[in-house]
Scaffold this motif. Structure first.
Motif, PDB file in Angstrom:
ATOM      1  N   MET A   1       0.847  -1.185   0.000  1.00 17.67           N
ATOM      2  CA  MET A   1       0.000   0.000   0.000  1.00 17.67           C
ATOM      3  C   MET A   1       0.884   1.237   0.000  1.00 17.67           C
ATOM      4  N   PRO A   2       0.615   2.169  -0.907  1.00  8.37           N
ATOM      5  CA  PRO A   2       1.475   3.355  -0.982  1.00  8.37           C
ATOM      6  C   PRO A   2       1.397   4.208   0.274  1.00  8.37           C
ATOM      7  N   VAL A   3       2.547   4.758   0.629  1.00  5.64           N
ATOM      8  CA  VAL A   3       2.598   5.674   1.767  1.00  5.64           C
ATOM      9  C   VAL A   3       2.430   7.092   1.233  1.00  5.64           C
ATOM     10  N   ARG A   4       1.512   7.815   1.802  1.00  5.91           N
ATOM     11  CA  ARG A   4       1.279   9.179   1.353  1.00  5.91           C
ATOM     12  C   ARG A   4       1.428  10.126   2.532  1.00  5.91           C
ATOM     13  N   LYS A   5       1.916  11.306   2.224  1.00  2.46           N
ATOM     14  CA  LYS A   5       2.111  12.310   3.268  1.00  2.46           C
ATOM     15  C   LYS A   5       1.216  13.499   2.953  1.00  2.46           C
ATOM     16  N   THR A   6       0.478  13.948   3.935  1.00  2.00           N
ATOM     17  CA  THR A   6      -0.343  15.136   3.747  1.00  2.00           C
ATOM     18  C   THR A   6       0.547  16.371   3.823  1.00  2.00           C
ATOM     19  N   LEU A   7       0.483  17.188   2.759  1.00  2.00           N
ATOM     20  CA  LEU A   7       1.293  18.402   2.699  1.00  2.00           C
ATOM     21  C   LEU A   7       0.559  19.597   3.299  1.00  2.00           C
ATOM     22  N   CYS A   8      -0.744  19.653   3.049  1.00  2.00           N
ATOM     23  CA  CYS A   8      -1.544  20.763   3.560  1.00  2.00           C
ATOM     24  C   CYS A   8      -3.003  20.505   3.220  1.00  2.00           C
ATOM     25  N   GLY A   9      -3.860  21.366   3.697  1.00  2.00           N
ATOM     26  CA  GLY A   9      -5.248  21.348   3.276  1.00  2.00           C
ATOM     27  C   GLY A   9      -5.400  22.163   2.000  1.00  2.00           C
ATOM     28  N   LEU A  10      -6.346  21.775   1.160  1.00  2.00           N
ATOM     29  CA  LEU A  10      -6.572  22.519  -0.086  1.00  2.00           C
ATOM     30  C   LEU A  10      -6.812  23.997   0.199  1.00  2.00           C
ATOM     31  N   SER A  11      -7.545  24.297   1.258  1.00  2.00           N
ATOM     32  CA  SER A  11      -7.902  25.688   1.545  1.00  2.00           C
ATOM     33  C   SER A  11      -6.702  26.528   2.000  1.00  2.00           C
ATOM     34  N   GLU A  12      -5.588  25.883   2.315  1.00  2.00           N
ATOM     35  CA  GLU A  12      -4.391  26.642   2.697  1.00  2.00           C
ATOM     36  C   GLU A  12      -3.696  27.276   1.498  1.00  2.00           C
ATOM     37  N   ILE A  13      -4.014  26.756   0.303  1.00  2.00           N
ATOM     38  CA  ILE A  13      -3.417  27.315  -0.916  1.00  2.00           C
ATOM     39  C   ILE A  13      -4.410  28.323  -1.492  1.00  2.00           C
TER      40      ILE A  13
ATOM     41  N   SER B   1      10.812  23.565 -18.085  1.00  2.00           N
ATOM     42  CA  SER B   1       9.756  23.382 -17.090  1.00  2.00           C
ATOM     43  C   SER B   1      10.329  23.172 -15.706  1.00  2.00           C
ATOM     44  N   LEU B   2       9.517  23.532 -14.724  1.00  2.00           N
ATOM     45  CA  LEU B   2       9.834  23.192 -13.338  1.00  2.00           C
ATOM     46  C   LEU B   2       9.730  21.686 -13.166  1.00  2.00           C
ATOM     47  N   MET B   3      10.437  21.158 -12.166  1.00  2.00           N
ATOM     48  CA  MET B   3      10.356  19.720 -11.900  1.00  2.00           C
ATOM     49  C   MET B   3       9.070  19.422 -11.119  1.00  2.00           C
ATOM     50  N   ARG B   4       8.217  18.659 -11.749  1.00  2.00           N
ATOM     51  CA  ARG B   4       6.909  18.356 -11.152  1.00  2.00           C
ATOM     52  C   ARG B   4       7.052  17.297 -10.056  1.00  2.00           C
ATOM     53  N   VAL B   5       6.251  17.458  -9.026  1.00  2.00           N
ATOM     54  CA  VAL B   5       6.161  16.482  -7.938  1.00  2.00           C
ATOM     55  C   VAL B   5       4.716  15.984  -7.920  1.00  2.00           C
ATOM     56  N   ASP B   6       4.538  14.688  -7.796  1.00  2.00           N
ATOM     57  CA  ASP B   6       3.211  14.080  -7.910  1.00  2.00           C
ATOM     58  C   ASP B   6       2.421  14.280  -6.614  1.00  2.00           C
ATOM     59  N   VAL B   7       1.319  14.998  -6.714  1.00  2.00           N
ATOM     60  CA  VAL B   7       0.422  15.198  -5.573  1.00  2.00           C
ATOM     61  C   VAL B   7      -1.002  14.872  -5.998  1.00  2.00           C
ATOM     62  N   ALA B   8      -1.845  14.625  -5.018  1.00  2.00           N
ATOM     63  CA  ALA B   8      -3.248  14.320  -5.295  1.00  2.00           C
ATOM     64  C   ALA B   8      -4.094  14.805  -4.130  1.00  2.00           C
ATOM     65  N   LEU B   9      -5.353  15.073  -4.432  1.00  2.00           N
ATOM     66  CA  LEU B   9      -6.302  15.442  -3.387  1.00  2.00           C
ATOM     67  C   LEU B   9      -6.908  14.182  -2.783  1.00  2.00           C
ATOM     68  N   ASP B  10      -6.975  14.164  -1.464  1.00  2.00           N
ATOM     69  CA  ASP B  10      -7.704  13.110  -0.746  1.00  2.00           C
ATOM     70  C   ASP B  10      -8.686  13.853   0.154  1.00  2.00           C
ATOM     71  N   GLY B  11      -9.901  13.972  -0.330  1.00  2.00           N
ATOM     72  CA  GLY B  11     -10.848  14.827   0.375  1.00  2.00           C
ATOM     73  C   GLY B  11     -10.370  16.259   0.301  1.00  2.00           C
ATOM     74  N   ALA B  12     -10.156  16.875   1.451  1.00  2.00           N
ATOM     75  CA  ALA B  12      -9.690  18.266   1.478  1.00  2.00           C
ATOM     76  C   ALA B  12      -8.186  18.363   1.719  1.00  2.00           C
ATOM     77  N   ASP B  13      -7.502  17.216   1.701  1.00  2.00           N
ATOM     78  CA  ASP B  13      -6.058  17.205   1.938  1.00  2.00           C
ATOM     79  C   ASP B  13      -5.277  17.071   0.630  1.00  2.00           C
ATOM     80  N   VAL B  14      -4.158  17.779   0.557  1.00  2.00           N
ATOM     81  CA  VAL B  14      -3.232  17.625  -0.565  1.00  2.00           C
ATOM     82  C   VAL B  14      -2.154  16.659  -0.111  1.00  2.00           C
ATOM     83  N   GLN B  15      -2.042  15.565  -0.847  1.00  2.00           N
ATOM     84  CA  GLN B  15      -1.093  14.534  -0.429  1.00  2.00           C
ATOM     85  C   GLN B  15       0.003  14.338  -1.459  1.00  2.00           C
TER      86      GLN B  15
END
Ligand code: FES
Length: 117
Positions: A1-13, A100-114
């Motif tokens: 199972m992939p390990v994901r880290k929450t970076l912030c809430g969507l509303s923080e951006i 281009s800038l180096m992209r980092v893979d993120v995704a929304l999980d509910g209201a969290d950016v992971q």
């Protein structure tokens, strides 16, 4: 199972803006995890993340830690003024146009950016 880290809430951006988060990601060789400054941008519910390093001269994009200049929908590098689209990280203006800038893979999980693996 992939390990994901929450970076912030969507509303923080701010919509149409950018914030900084520091997170451990793999280096360019994919061999080691290193702490990197990341730029997180948002358009509605679309979030993109990039390593906070400009492809022109390798400088940070922010003019002060975590403070990014956004003009007419472009992320402007504080060093020499290159302009990058928020959604793709492509330079469309300035000394590194076409790169281009180096992209980092993120995704929304509910209201969290992971951070994805
Ligand atoms: S380092 Fe970003 S435009 Fe030169």
């Amino acid at each position: 199972m992939p390990v994901r880290k929450t970076l912030c809430g969507l509303s923080e951006i701010p919509d149409g803006g950018a914030i900084e988060r520091v997170a451990a990601i793999f280096d360019r060789d994919g061999a080691h995890m290193i702490d990197e400054s990341l730029v997180l941008t948002r358009h509605g519910t679309e979030v993109s993340a990039y390593v906070n390093v400009c492809p022109h001269a390798g400088r940070r994009l922010d003019w002060a830690p975590g403070q990014f200049l956004i003009e007419e929908g472009l992320l402007i590098c504080a060093a020499h003024g290159a302009g990058f689209t928020l959604a793709t990280g492509e330079c469309v203006y300035g000394p590194c146009r076409g790169e281009s800038l180096m992209r980092v893979d993120v995704a929304l999980d509910g209201a969290d950016v992971q951070l994805r693996d």
